[in-house]
Design an enzyme around this catalytic site. Structure first.
Site, PDB file in Angstrom:
ATOM      1  N   ARG A  17       1.449  -0.474   6.936  1.00  0.00           N
ATOM      2  CA  ARG A  17       2.503  -1.241   6.264  1.00  0.00           C
ATOM      3  C   ARG A  17       3.450  -0.356   5.467  1.00  0.00           C
ATOM      4  O   ARG A  17       4.573  -0.749   5.190  1.00  0.00           O
ATOM      5  CB  ARG A  17       1.901  -2.359   5.415  1.00  0.00           C
ATOM      6  CG  ARG A  17       1.317  -3.485   6.261  1.00  0.00           C
ATOM      7  CD  ARG A  17       0.806  -4.649   5.436  1.00  0.00           C
ATOM      8  NE  ARG A  17      -0.174  -4.263   4.449  1.00  0.00           N
ATOM      9  CZ  ARG A  17      -1.485  -4.343   4.597  1.00  0.00           C
ATOM     10  NH1 ARG A  17      -1.980  -4.814   5.721  1.00  0.00           N
ATOM     11  NH2 ARG A  17      -2.296  -3.979   3.638  1.00  0.00           N
TER      12      ARG A  17
ATOM     13  N   GLU B 117     -13.697   2.854  -2.442  1.00  0.00           N
ATOM     14  CA  GLU B 117     -14.749   2.089  -3.105  1.00  0.00           C
ATOM     15  C   GLU B 117     -15.741   1.493  -2.104  1.00  0.00           C
ATOM     16  O   GLU B 117     -16.861   1.158  -2.456  1.00  0.00           O
ATOM     17  CB  GLU B 117     -14.147   0.990  -3.996  1.00  0.00           C
ATOM     18  CG  GLU B 117     -13.329  -0.043  -3.268  1.00  0.00           C
ATOM     19  CD  GLU B 117     -11.880   0.357  -3.000  1.00  0.00           C
ATOM     20  OE1 GLU B 117     -11.151  -0.461  -2.421  1.00  0.00           O
ATOM     21  OE2 GLU B 117     -11.477   1.489  -3.334  1.00  0.00           O
TER      22      GLU B 117
END
Length: 183
Positions: free
Chosen positions: A70, A107
């Site tokens: 994106r 993460e």
């Protein structure tokens, strides 16, 4: 370049009105900020790119780097608007020719970015763009990869910053966010 090339035709428009929040995407508990609703609205998209161009022009870049995928949507039109080159930072196996890579932790695991070996002339001023800044891992890795190949990273810009996730704290260059949401 003249200031009129970056003039905001409708300074009162709130671009957040064109961002759709999608609950529980891509997994339960996540509120996804969908930029496709902004991009498909021609006037809002023109205004968004004009505002980003004004902010990015201040960095005086030679090249704009977009992060897959994106980030390409904002980086390519800004590079054209500013008269800069455009380069892509991509996932493994997506770029032809010899590439240089950087692995980084997220993460939820690890990821990897690649850049074509000859994409940057050492010392070129680069601004890196993505659609969204959340925890900052991918943007920080992009900056590190660009520096690894000799770029002078002079700034970064995103359409949306999720301020509560504190990704900005991982970014060691000037950062412009067109919109921000508290989390």
């Amino acid at each position: 370049m003249t200031d009129t090339a970056y003039a905001d035709p409708q300074p009162e428009i709130n671009l957040k009105d064109f961002i759709r929040g999608v609950p529980d995407f891509p997994k339960p508990g996540i509120l996804f900020y969908d930029i496709s609703t902004l991009i498909r609205h021609a006037d809002a998209w023109q205004i968004a790119t004009a505002r980003m161009a004004r902010a990015v022009a201040a960095f005086k870049p030679d090249v704009i780097a977009g992060i897959e995928s994106r980030g390409f949507l904002t980086a390519a039109p800004l590079a054209q608007r500013l008269g800069c080159g455009f380069i892509m930072l991509r996932k493994p196996g997506k770029l032809p020719g010899k590439t240089i890579s950087l692995q980084y932790g997220l993460e939820y695991g690890a990821d990897e970015l690649h850049i074509q070996e000859d994409a940057i002339i050492p010392g070129q001023r680069v601004v890196v763009l993505d659609d969204l800044l959340a925890t900052g891992g991918t943007l920080a890795a992009s900056i590190a990869l660009l520096r690894k190949v000799g770029a002078e990273v002079v700034g970064a810009s995103v359409l949306i910053e999720l301020t509560g996730l504190k990704g900005r704290e991982k970014i060691d260059t000037d950062l412009n966010a067109l919109m921000s949401y508290d989390m």
